[in-house]
Design a protein around this motif. Structure first.
Motif, PDB file in Angstrom:
ATOM      1  N   LEU A  34       0.851  -1.173   0.000  1.00 52.36           N
ATOM      2  CA  LEU A  34       0.000   0.000   0.000  1.00 52.36           C
ATOM      3  C   LEU A  34       0.894   1.232   0.000  1.00 52.36           C
ATOM      4  O   LEU A  34       1.822   1.331   0.806  1.00 52.36           O
ATOM      5  CB  LEU A  34      -0.900   0.017   1.243  1.00 52.36           C
ATOM      6  N   VAL A  35       0.622   2.170  -0.891  1.00 52.89           N
ATOM      7  CA  VAL A  35       1.420   3.383  -1.002  1.00 52.89           C
ATOM      8  C   VAL A  35       0.523   4.580  -0.748  1.00 52.89           C
ATOM      9  O   VAL A  35      -0.515   4.749  -1.397  1.00 52.89           O
ATOM     10  CB  VAL A  35       2.068   3.492  -2.407  1.00 52.89           C
ATOM     11  N   LEU A  36       0.918   5.396   0.232  1.00 56.02           N
ATOM     12  CA  LEU A  36       0.206   6.643   0.510  1.00 56.02           C
ATOM     13  C   LEU A  36       0.756   7.702  -0.426  1.00 56.02           C
ATOM     14  O   LEU A  36       1.878   8.167  -0.269  1.00 56.02           O
ATOM     15  CB  LEU A  36       0.395   7.047   1.976  1.00 56.02           C
ATOM     16  N   ASN A  37      -0.035   8.068  -1.437  1.00 56.25           N
ATOM     17  CA  ASN A  37       0.412   9.019  -2.443  1.00 56.25           C
ATOM     18  C   ASN A  37       0.252  10.461  -1.976  1.00 56.25           C
ATOM     19  O   ASN A  37       1.078  11.305  -2.285  1.00 56.25           O
ATOM     20  CB  ASN A  37      -0.366   8.844  -3.750  1.00 56.25           C
ATOM     21  N   SER A  38      -0.836  10.739  -1.223  1.00 56.74           N
ATOM     22  CA  SER A  38      -1.110  12.114  -0.848  1.00 56.74           C
ATOM     23  C   SER A  38      -2.168  12.144   0.248  1.00 56.74           C
ATOM     24  O   SER A  38      -2.917  11.181   0.425  1.00 56.74           O
ATOM     25  CB  SER A  38      -1.554  12.860  -2.104  1.00 56.74           C
ATOM     26  N   VAL A  39      -2.218  13.261   0.997  1.00 57.90           N
ATOM     27  CA  VAL A  39      -3.228  13.466   2.034  1.00 57.90           C
ATOM     28  C   VAL A  39      -3.845  14.835   1.807  1.00 57.90           C
ATOM     29  O   VAL A  39      -3.140  15.812   1.553  1.00 57.90           O
ATOM     30  CB  VAL A  39      -2.599  13.395   3.449  1.00 57.90           C
ATOM     31  N   ARG A  64      -9.422  -1.638   6.956  1.00 58.53           N
ATOM     32  CA  ARG A  64     -10.191  -0.392   7.123  1.00 58.53           C
ATOM     33  C   ARG A  64      -9.266   0.760   7.501  1.00 58.53           C
ATOM     34  O   ARG A  64      -8.327   0.603   8.270  1.00 58.53           O
ATOM     35  CB  ARG A  64     -11.245  -0.582   8.212  1.00 58.53           C
ATOM     36  N   ILE A  65      -9.554   1.939   6.964  1.00 57.35           N
ATOM     37  CA  ILE A  65      -8.824   3.152   7.313  1.00 57.35           C
ATOM     38  C   ILE A  65      -9.422   3.695   8.605  1.00 57.35           C
ATOM     39  O   ILE A  65     -10.615   3.984   8.670  1.00 57.35           O
ATOM     40  CB  ILE A  65      -8.903   4.197   6.191  1.00 57.35           C
ATOM     41  N   LYS A  70      -1.968  14.485   9.112  1.00 55.32           N
ATOM     42  CA  LYS A  70      -1.340  15.412   8.170  1.00 55.32           C
ATOM     43  C   LYS A  70      -0.435  14.714   7.164  1.00 55.32           C
ATOM     44  O   LYS A  70      -0.367  15.104   6.006  1.00 55.32           O
ATOM     45  CB  LYS A  70      -0.533  16.465   8.931  1.00 55.32           C
ATOM     46  N   SER A  71       0.261  13.675   7.624  1.00 50.36           N
ATOM     47  CA  SER A  71       1.190  12.995   6.719  1.00 50.36           C
ATOM     48  C   SER A  71       1.195  11.481   6.901  1.00 50.36           C
ATOM     49  O   SER A  71       2.132  10.813   6.483  1.00 50.36           O
ATOM     50  CB  SER A  71       2.608  13.534   6.921  1.00 50.36           C
ATOM     51  N   GLN A  72       0.149  10.958   7.541  1.00 53.58           N
ATOM     52  CA  GLN A  72       0.086   9.508   7.718  1.00 53.58           C
ATOM     53  C   GLN A  72      -1.361   9.035   7.774  1.00 53.58           C
ATOM     54  O   GLN A  72      -2.271   9.803   8.022  1.00 53.58           O
ATOM     55  CB  GLN A  72       0.824   9.066   8.968  1.00 53.58           C
ATOM     56  N   VAL A  73      -1.526   7.733   7.555  1.00 52.95           N
ATOM     57  CA  VAL A  73      -2.837   7.087   7.617  1.00 52.95           C
ATOM     58  C   VAL A  73      -2.693   5.859   8.504  1.00 52.95           C
ATOM     59  O   VAL A  73      -1.760   5.072   8.343  1.00 52.95           O
ATOM     60  CB  VAL A  73      -3.321   6.676   6.205  1.00 52.95           C
ATOM     61  N   ARG A  79      -1.055  -1.073  10.991  1.00 58.50           N
ATOM     62  CA  ARG A  79      -0.058  -0.439  10.128  1.00 58.50           C
ATOM     63  C   ARG A  79      -0.331   1.048  10.007  1.00 58.50           C
ATOM     64  O   ARG A  79      -1.460   1.504  10.124  1.00 58.50           O
ATOM     65  CB  ARG A  79      -0.076  -1.057   8.728  1.00 58.50           C
ATOM     66  N   LYS A  80       0.739   1.801   9.762  1.00 57.20           N
ATOM     67  CA  LYS A  80       0.632   3.230   9.476  1.00 57.20           C
ATOM     68  C   LYS A  80       1.347   3.494   8.163  1.00 57.20           C
ATOM     69  O   LYS A  80       2.497   3.088   7.982  1.00 57.20           O
ATOM     70  CB  LYS A  80       1.252   4.061  10.596  1.00 57.20           C
ATOM     71  N   LEU A  81       0.654   4.164   7.274  1.00 62.00           N
ATOM     72  CA  LEU A  81       1.250   4.551   5.998  1.00 62.00           C
ATOM     73  C   LEU A  81       1.742   5.982   6.129  1.00 62.00           C
ATOM     74  O   LEU A  81       1.016   6.842   6.627  1.00 62.00           O
ATOM     75  CB  LEU A  81       0.224   4.446   4.867  1.00 62.00           C
ATOM     76  N   HIS A  82       2.980   6.250   5.711  1.00 60.96           N
ATOM     77  CA  HIS A  82       3.572   7.581   5.824  1.00 60.96           C
ATOM     78  C   HIS A  82       3.882   8.138   4.442  1.00 60.96           C
ATOM     79  O   HIS A  82       4.279   7.407   3.551  1.00 60.96           O
ATOM     80  CB  HIS A  82       4.879   7.519   6.626  1.00 60.96           C
ATOM     81  N   LEU A  83       3.736   9.458   4.309  1.00 64.35           N
ATOM     82  CA  LEU A  83       4.177  10.147   3.095  1.00 64.35           C
ATOM     83  C   LEU A  83       5.685  10.260   3.123  1.00 64.35           C
ATOM     84  O   LEU A  83       6.292  10.368   4.190  1.00 64.35           O
ATOM     85  CB  LEU A  83       3.596  11.556   3.037  1.00 64.35           C
ATOM     86  N   PHE A  84       6.301  10.267   1.968  1.00 64.25           N
ATOM     87  CA  PHE A  84       7.731  10.521   1.888  1.00 64.25           C
ATOM     88  C   PHE A  84       7.940  12.013   2.093  1.00 64.25           C
ATOM     89  O   PHE A  84       7.202  12.839   1.564  1.00 64.25           O
ATOM     90  CB  PHE A  84       8.287  10.117   0.511  1.00 64.25           C
TER      91      PHE A  84
END
Length: 90
Positions: A34-39, A64-65, A70-73, A79-84
């Motif tokens: 899973l890739v977090l592209n943007s928030v 489920r989300i 601001k920069s993570q899901v 799991r936590k997805l982070h923006l680069f």
């Protein structure tokens, strides 16, 4: 002395092509990552995950989300997805 080699009618496979197992493994790995592209934060927060717009409560690949920051899901499986971070950021 004479050597005789039997030539079989087999076609040779191109060695530069990926094997069939490589292709199926690539599809499996893509489905699992899973890739977090943007928030997008505002009155309602949205996350772009694997190029799809999602909101809290939506599911992606069966997970489920839970929250969008601001920069993570955060996901329901922990799991936590982070923006680069931007390369130009100091």
């Amino acid at each position: 002395m004479t050597l005789v080699y039997a030539a079989h009618g087999q076609s040779l496979r191109d060695p530069t092509l990926p094997s069939h197992t490589y292709q199926s493994e690539a599809v499996t790995n893509t489905q699992q990552s899973l890739v977090l592209n943007s928030v997008i934060n505002g009155a309602s927060s949205y996350a772009v995950i694997n190029n799809k717009i999602m909101k809290v409560g939506d599911t992606v690949q069966g997970v489920r989300i839970v929250s969008i920051g601001k920069s993570q899901v955060s996901l329901s499986d922990g799991r936590k997805l982070h923006l680069f971070q931007s390369v130009t950021q100091r």
